[in-house]
Design a protein around this motif. Sequence first.
Motif, short mmCIF file in Angstrom:
data_model
loop_
_atom_site.label_atom_id
_atom_site.label_comp_id
_atom_site.label_asym_id
_atom_site.label_seq_id
_atom_site.Cartn_x
_atom_site.Cartn_y
_atom_site.Cartn_z
N VAL A 102 -6.85 -10.71 3.49
CA VAL A 102 -5.71 -9.86 3.84
C VAL A 102 -4.46 -10.24 3.04
N GLY A 103 -4.15 -11.50 2.94
CA GLY A 103 -2.98 -11.92 2.18
C GLY A 103 -1.68 -11.66 2.91
N THR A 104 -0.58 -11.72 2.16
CA THR A 104 0.75 -11.59 2.74
C THR A 104 1.63 -10.70 1.88
N HIS A 105 2.72 -10.25 2.47
CA HIS A 105 3.77 -9.53 1.75
C HIS A 105 5.11 -10.09 2.18
N LYS A 106 6.17 -9.68 1.52
CA LYS A 106 7.51 -10.16 1.87
C LYS A 106 7.92 -9.65 3.25
N TRP A 107 8.69 -10.44 3.94
CA TRP A 107 9.24 -10.05 5.23
C TRP A 107 10.73 -9.79 5.05
N TYR A 108 11.40 -9.36 6.12
CA TYR A 108 12.82 -9.00 6.03
C TYR A 108 13.68 -10.15 5.50
N ALA A 140 1.78 -1.09 4.67
CA ALA A 140 1.41 -0.15 3.62
C ALA A 140 0.02 -0.39 3.05
N ALA A 141 -0.84 0.62 3.19
CA ALA A 141 -2.19 0.62 2.63
C ALA A 141 -2.69 2.04 2.67
N ILE A 142 -3.71 2.33 1.88
CA ILE A 142 -4.33 3.65 1.90
C ILE A 142 -5.79 3.50 2.30
N LEU A 158 -4.67 -0.67 -4.08
CA LEU A 158 -3.25 -0.36 -3.96
C LEU A 158 -2.45 -1.61 -3.61
N ARG A 159 -2.92 -2.38 -2.65
CA ARG A 159 -2.18 -3.58 -2.26
C ARG A 159 -2.21 -4.66 -3.34
N HIS A 160 -3.13 -4.51 -4.29
CA HIS A 160 -3.18 -5.46 -5.40
C HIS A 160 -2.13 -5.15 -6.46
N LYS A 205 -9.46 3.16 -7.30
CA LYS A 205 -9.93 1.79 -7.56
C LYS A 205 -8.78 0.89 -7.98
N THR A 206 -7.97 1.36 -8.91
CA THR A 206 -6.83 0.59 -9.39
C THR A 206 -5.58 1.46 -9.33
N TRP A 207 -4.44 0.80 -9.17
CA TRP A 207 -3.16 1.49 -9.04
C TRP A 207 -2.12 0.78 -9.89
N LYS A 208 -1.11 1.52 -10.31
CA LYS A 208 -0.01 0.89 -11.02
C LYS A 208 1.32 1.46 -10.52
N PRO A 209 2.36 0.62 -10.50
CA PRO A 209 3.68 1.12 -10.13
C PRO A 209 4.19 2.09 -11.20
N VAL A 210 4.80 3.19 -10.77
CA VAL A 210 5.41 4.14 -11.72
C VAL A 210 6.84 4.40 -11.24
N ASN A 211 7.71 3.41 -11.48
CA ASN A 211 9.07 3.43 -10.96
C ASN A 211 10.14 3.23 -12.03
#
Length: 386
Positions: A102-108, A140-142, A158-160, A205-211
Amino acid sequence: MSKVRVLVGTKKGAFILTADGKRQKWKVSGPHFAGWEMYHLKASPVDPDRIYASQTSGWFGQVIQRSDDGGRTWATPDGAPAPVPGEFPKGESNKFVYAGEVGTHKWYDGTQHPWEFKRIWHLEPSLSDLDTVYAGAEDAAIFKTVDGGKTWQELPGLRHAKGHLWQPGAGGMAVHTIILDPKNASRIFVAISAAGVFRTDDGGKTWKPVNRGLKSQYELPDPDAEVGHCVHRIAMHPSRPGVLFMQKHWDVMRTDNAGEQWSEVSGNLPSDFGFPIDVHAHEPETVFVVPIKSDSEHFPPDGKLRVYRSRTGGNEWKALTRGLPQKDCYVNVLRDAMAVDSLDECGVYFGTTGGQVYASADSGDTWNPIVRDLPAVYSVEVQTLR
């Protein structure tokens, strides 16, 4: 004559509004799932009577509901018993489990925090397969189903995409927008608050940021940050899947190359803060937004409820006010609470946190309330039934 069906998710149930193609007299059905938060309802483009719904409760958990008769009757897709107060949902159709470690993400506060599933914010049925649906979750996940919602599997790629750097905004951290490219079945766009826009070109399968081009000077110290942008909503016209419009935490944006570069088109808006954004069904350069005052004052500037329309793809905006309250109005319009129909004279619809659903049968020139005094509206989707 064509018919229109409007699917409304609210804080305390779902409502289905129907009218003929004139869109003057409306029939209201509901509340369905009374007392439950209904984050989103959406019908399959393959069969308009197949409707998927996200039913959730902070007390009792997440439930996916499905109707095969246009919303007259509902059931959990796997046939599990309908949830009752005091019991948690049962059945495989209600299990959303993150894949792998599962791992972690940033918190507030900037520390790392484990991923925790809370609810489904958005459901996006496949454009070509009746039983395939994508679901956007918080955290956030799909997720994807290929059996009509009976079982769900995460697309963990996506989470990767730098998921360890994603951080909740004031409204949490959710996949709230999913857009399927009608000309390329392998391409999907998602938007996440507060992480940004991500694109897959291989079916998830794979995702990339587009920002690139997004600026978040108050939230991010790095002006070139790939992730961490609080995107409120993105929209696309199906005839031009490479052109997307965005309502960001601040700024209205557009891209003409599938997210590789964004540019600001806020122009003469009274405020470039808001949540929903949508595109006219027949005019790819006609865009609608609903500005609100600020990120701390979630109501229209000057207490005047105004939809703004650009016929030039942004920058030049006109206030649409006829039929909308122009004094003492302090409602908000949430990110998933605007939609357009595909009739020859394009209809535009939006719902408010005050429980009104407004409709325009003339592309926004004039407005009328379809219904008033519902619970706070979370989502609005429209079906054009031929």
